[in-house]
Design an enzyme around this catalytic site. Structure first.
Site, PDB file in Angstrom:
ATOM      1  N   GLU A 170       5.149  10.599  19.195  1.00 43.42           N
ATOM      2  CA  GLU A 170       5.031   9.275  19.834  1.00 43.42           C
ATOM      3  C   GLU A 170       6.107   8.406  19.203  1.00 43.42           C
ATOM      4  OE1 GLU A 170       2.941   8.756  22.285  1.00 43.42           O
ATOM      5  OE2 GLU A 170       2.219  10.795  22.070  1.00 43.42           O
TER       6      GLU A 170
ATOM      7  N   ASN B 141       3.689  -0.072  11.828  1.00 39.55           N
ATOM      8  CA  ASN B 141       3.475  -1.269  12.660  1.00 39.55           C
ATOM      9  C   ASN B 141       2.016  -1.473  13.071  1.00 39.55           C
ATOM     10  OD1 ASN B 141       3.855   0.989  14.356  1.00 39.55           O
ATOM     11  ND2 ASN B 141       4.210  -0.351  16.077  1.00 39.55           N
TER      12      ASN B 141
ATOM     13  N   CYS C 205       5.428  -0.574  19.673  1.00 45.40           N
ATOM     14  CA  CYS C 205       6.220   0.433  20.392  1.00 45.40           C
ATOM     15  C   CYS C 205       6.293   0.124  21.886  1.00 45.40           C
ATOM     16  CB  CYS C 205       5.645   1.824  20.149  1.00 45.40           C
ATOM     17  SG  CYS C 205       3.902   1.955  20.567  1.00 45.40           S
TER      18      CYS C 205
HETATM   19  P1  NAD Z   1       9.645   6.259  10.708  1.00 50.49           P
HETATM   20  O1  NAD Z   1      10.083   7.336  11.622  1.00 50.49           O
HETATM   21  O2  NAD Z   1      10.628   5.701   9.765  1.00 50.49           O
HETATM   22  O3  NAD Z   1       8.411   6.733   9.816  1.00 50.49           O
HETATM   23  C1  NAD Z   1       7.236   7.237  10.383  1.00 50.49           C
HETATM   24  C2  NAD Z   1       6.529   8.129   9.387  1.00 50.49           C
HETATM   25  O4  NAD Z   1       7.308   9.303   9.173  1.00 50.49           O
HETATM   26  C3  NAD Z   1       6.339   7.487   8.010  1.00 50.49           C
HETATM   27  O5  NAD Z   1       5.071   7.841   7.537  1.00 50.49           O
HETATM   28  C4  NAD Z   1       7.433   8.140   7.182  1.00 50.49           C
HETATM   29  O6  NAD Z   1       7.181   8.174   5.809  1.00 50.49           O
HETATM   30  C5  NAD Z   1       7.432   9.536   7.765  1.00 50.49           C
HETATM   31  N1  NAD Z   1       8.663  10.314   7.541  1.00 50.49           N
HETATM   32  C6  NAD Z   1       9.895   9.870   7.191  1.00 50.49           C
HETATM   33  N2  NAD Z   1      10.746  10.922   7.111  1.00 50.49           N
HETATM   34  C7  NAD Z   1      10.043  12.036   7.410  1.00 50.49           C
HETATM   35  C8  NAD Z   1      10.369  13.425   7.527  1.00 50.49           C
HETATM   36  N3  NAD Z   1      11.619  13.879   7.298  1.00 50.49           N
HETATM   37  N4  NAD Z   1       9.391  14.283   7.895  1.00 50.49           N
HETATM   38  C9  NAD Z   1       8.131  13.834   8.165  1.00 50.49           C
HETATM   39  N5  NAD Z   1       7.763  12.541   8.055  1.00 50.49           N
HETATM   40  C10 NAD Z   1       8.705  11.652   7.695  1.00 50.49           C
HETATM   41  O7  NAD Z   1       9.021   5.141  11.654  1.00 50.49           O
HETATM   42  P2  NAD Z   1       8.522   3.699  11.225  1.00 50.49           P
HETATM   43  O8  NAD Z   1       9.738   2.886  10.935  1.00 50.49           O
HETATM   44  O9  NAD Z   1       7.452   3.837  10.221  1.00 50.49           O
HETATM   45  O10 NAD Z   1       7.821   3.184  12.578  1.00 50.49           O
HETATM   46  C11 NAD Z   1       8.475   2.440  13.555  1.00 50.49           C
HETATM   47  C12 NAD Z   1       8.816   3.323  14.723  1.00 50.49           C
HETATM   48  O11 NAD Z   1       7.625   3.926  15.230  1.00 50.49           O
HETATM   49  C13 NAD Z   1       9.391   2.547  15.890  1.00 50.49           C
HETATM   50  O12 NAD Z   1      10.465   3.274  16.433  1.00 50.49           O
HETATM   51  C14 NAD Z   1       8.241   2.470  16.867  1.00 50.49           C
HETATM   52  O13 NAD Z   1       8.629   2.308  18.209  1.00 50.49           O
HETATM   53  C15 NAD Z   1       7.587   3.784  16.637  1.00 50.49           C
HETATM   54  N6  NAD Z   1       6.207   3.766  17.116  1.00 50.49           N
HETATM   55  C16 NAD Z   1       5.866   4.526  18.193  1.00 50.49           C
HETATM   56  C17 NAD Z   1       4.561   4.494  18.690  1.00 50.49           C
HETATM   57  C18 NAD Z   1       4.153   5.320  19.880  1.00 50.49           C
HETATM   58  O14 NAD Z   1       2.948   5.514  20.047  1.00 50.49           O
HETATM   59  N7  NAD Z   1       5.071   5.804  20.683  1.00 50.49           N
HETATM   60  C19 NAD Z   1       3.610   3.690  18.070  1.00 50.49           C
HETATM   61  C20 NAD Z   1       4.001   2.930  16.981  1.00 50.49           C
HETATM   62  C21 NAD Z   1       5.292   2.992  16.497  1.00 50.49           C
END
Ligand code: NAD
Length: 512
Positions: free
Chosen positions: A247, A151, A281
């Site tokens: 996060e 995002n 987020c």
């Molecule tokens: P996601 O959890 O699907 O993916 C995040 C990352 O993790 C990607 O790079 C993905 O390839 C990787 N990943 C997937 N499976 C994995 C595994 N088993 N081990 C290690 N890495 C793995 O999240 P998304 O859909 O890319 O992002 C959206 C989410 O992120 C929303 O829930 C949003 O709220 C959250 N977010 C949080 C913050 C914060 O600072 N708190 C900031 C931005 C987004």
């Protein structure tokens, strides 16, 4: 997003993914899915580069951040077009959220890292101060894995990386498979800034690559993403006994008090909910408005939302949904809300005039906590507004959530706003502002409840990429060690007498 389509493995056996723009549906390119062997090789390279990097004074490392900032200024347009290509977000958001935020982080840590990471001499308490001296030395951890979501593809890759690097670590970034090109561009900027080879590497790929990186021998994982993946990362790190920050997602509440400036609050609600097409987020995902101002507030919000322009090119306010899976979640939450009695005041459907992944900016009324839209992260351009009897009910409902990332309170009385903020169970809260905490460098950022573990940013975040090593020095050159043995009953009795004297009287407690 990009829209991600699996392809046949290449000649080296690596899987490949093809990407297309979520806004125009045009192809963007392909990436390789790096595997366990790639992750281990990257960690080995990083470790070699890190040992020399850690020897540099922080001020020297900070100079590389300044060079990277200069390159960022030169290559702003590349960042903007890469981010827009992968996400379909409006140009203004690419500039504000990605370029500006990264520029600010580079400049802030370049200027402040030395002071934050300086060896501290800490004064000891009571009698200990006459016997010992204490220094705290901030030592880098080694090789840090940064795993980022889609995002904020550039800022969420760069921000943790900048902090980990200036603290003396090497970084391996695994950007989201949905937005890999922003991560690859980050590598180009660091390379152009002259960062030593191997110190910052990018592994492209999906969950397989992220999981492999977590197991590849890292010293810390800085993860940003969903709760479900965060839990897997936490398990992996626990198995290896390495630290991580997580996060994760949010369901931020906005509380609108009776004494509010309605125009400001309506503006705040619209910006909080629709910035980044609601895929933020700390975006506002639910509003609790006090009954006496609910009608006027809702009307102002609906008027503003009706004016938002959605588009692909040129000037527009609300962009695409970054990938199809998120559109499924939005449509599921909307169907559930409708079935349970929510009223759609505006929007409520995919945009029929645009070919890509677009959902119209939507405002809902007559919502309650039985609905998914008030309980689960929607991550889309949807703003549900719930009427409440008073501020106490608003606080109770804001806290009725498994998430606790951000939140915001709107009132003309900022002291009251702070009092309400202190009652919200959340990682951070804004008063008369929204979505800001991640952008304020000094503010430690992190979620409570399911929204995460640990904090990033500012002094807390920067020191989190280090081990704070206490070094205790005896003021008498170790003389006491010479007379430690043998233990004797007489000296035990003397020590007990001394303990009573120390903590058995108010004078003793004051001295000790
Ligand atoms: P996601 O959890 O699907 O993916 C995040 C990352 O993790 C990607 O790079 C993905 O390839 C990787 N990943 C997937 N499976 C994995 C595994 N088993 N081990 C290690 N890495 C793995 O999240 P998304 O859909 O890319 O992002 C959206 C989410 O992120 C929303 O829930 C949003 O709220 C959250 N977010 C949080 C913050 C914060 O600072 N708190 C900031 C931005 C987004």
């Amino acid at each position: 997003m990009a829209i991600v389509t699996p392809l046949e493995p290449d000649s080296s056996g690596h899987r490949r993914l093809a990407l297309a723009s979520p806004a125009t549906l045009e192809p963007l390119g392909e990436i390789e899915v790096h595997d366990e062997a790639d992750a281990r090789a990257a960690v080995e390279r990083a470790r070699k580069a890190q040992s020399e990097w850690a020897e540099l004074p922080v001020s020297e490392r900070a100079r590389y951040l300044v060079s990277t900032l200069e390159i960022l200024l030169e290559r702003q347009e590349d960042v903007i077009s890469t981010v827009i290509g992968e996400t379909g977000k409006p140009r203004t958001e690419a500039i504000q959220m990605e370029v500006f935020a990264v520029g600010d982080a580079l400049n802030y840590y370049a200027k402040n890292a030395e002071a934050i990471l300086k060896t501290e001499k800490r004064k000891l308490h009571g009698l200990t101060q006459w016997m010992k001296r204490l220094r705290i030395v901030y030592r880098p951890l080694g090789v840090v894995g940064v795993i980022s979501p889609w995002n904020g593809p550039f800022v969420l890759a760069m921000n943790p990386t900048i902090q980990a690097l200036v603290a003396g670590n090497a970084v391996i970034l695994k950007p989201s498979e949905v937005t890999p090109f922003s991560g690859l561009l980050a590598a180009e900027l660091f390379e152009a800034a002259g960062l030593p080879e191997g110190l910052f590497q990018v592994l492209t790929g999906d969950g397989e690559t992220g999981a492999a990186l977590c197991r590849a021998g890292l010293d810390k994982v800085s993860f940003t993403g969903s709760v479900a993946t965060g839990r897997k990362v936490a398990v992996s790190c626990a198995e290896q006994l390495i630290p991580c920050t997580l996060e994760l997602g949010g369901k931020d509440a906005m509380i609108v008090c009776e004494d509010v400036n309605l125009d400001y609050a309506a503006g705040g609600a619209v910006a909080g909910a629709f910035m980044n097409t609601g895929q933020y987020c700390c975006g506002t995902e639910r509003v609790y408005v006090v009954d006496s101002v609910a009608d006027a507030f809702t009307q102002k919000v609906v008027e503003r939302v009706a004016e938002l322009r959605q588009g692909v090119e040129g000037e527009f306010d609300v962009g695409a949904i970054f990938w199809p899976q998120q559109l499924d979640v939005i449509e599921e939450h909307m169907a559930d809300a409708r079935a349970r009695g929510a009223t759609v005041l505006t929007g409520g459907r995919r945009n029929p005039d645009l070919e890509g992944l677009f959902y119209e900016p939507t405002v809902l009324a007559d919502v309650d906590h039985s609905m998914q839209i008030m309980q689960q992260e929607t991550f889309g351009p949807i703003l549900p507004i719930m009427r409440v009897a008073g501020e106490a009910e608003a606080i109770e409902l804001a806290n009725d959530s498994e998430y606790g990332l951000g939140g915001n309170v709107w009132t003309r009385d900022s002291a009251k706003g702070i009092r309400i903020a202190e009652q919200i169970e959340s990682g951070s809260v804004c008063v008369n502002d929204m979505t800001m905490t991640y952008g304020v460098q000094e503010a430690p950022f992190g979620g409570r409840k399911q929204s995460g573990i640990g904090q990033v940013n500012g002094a807390t975040g920067l020191r989190g990429y280090c081990h704070a090593e206490p070094i205790i020095v005896d003021r008498r050159g170790g003389k006491m060690a010479d007379s430690r043995y043998p233990y004797r009953a007489k000296s035990d009795a003397g020590l007990q007498k001394f303990i009573r004297l120390l903590w058995g009287t108010s004078l003793g407690r004051w001295l000790s």
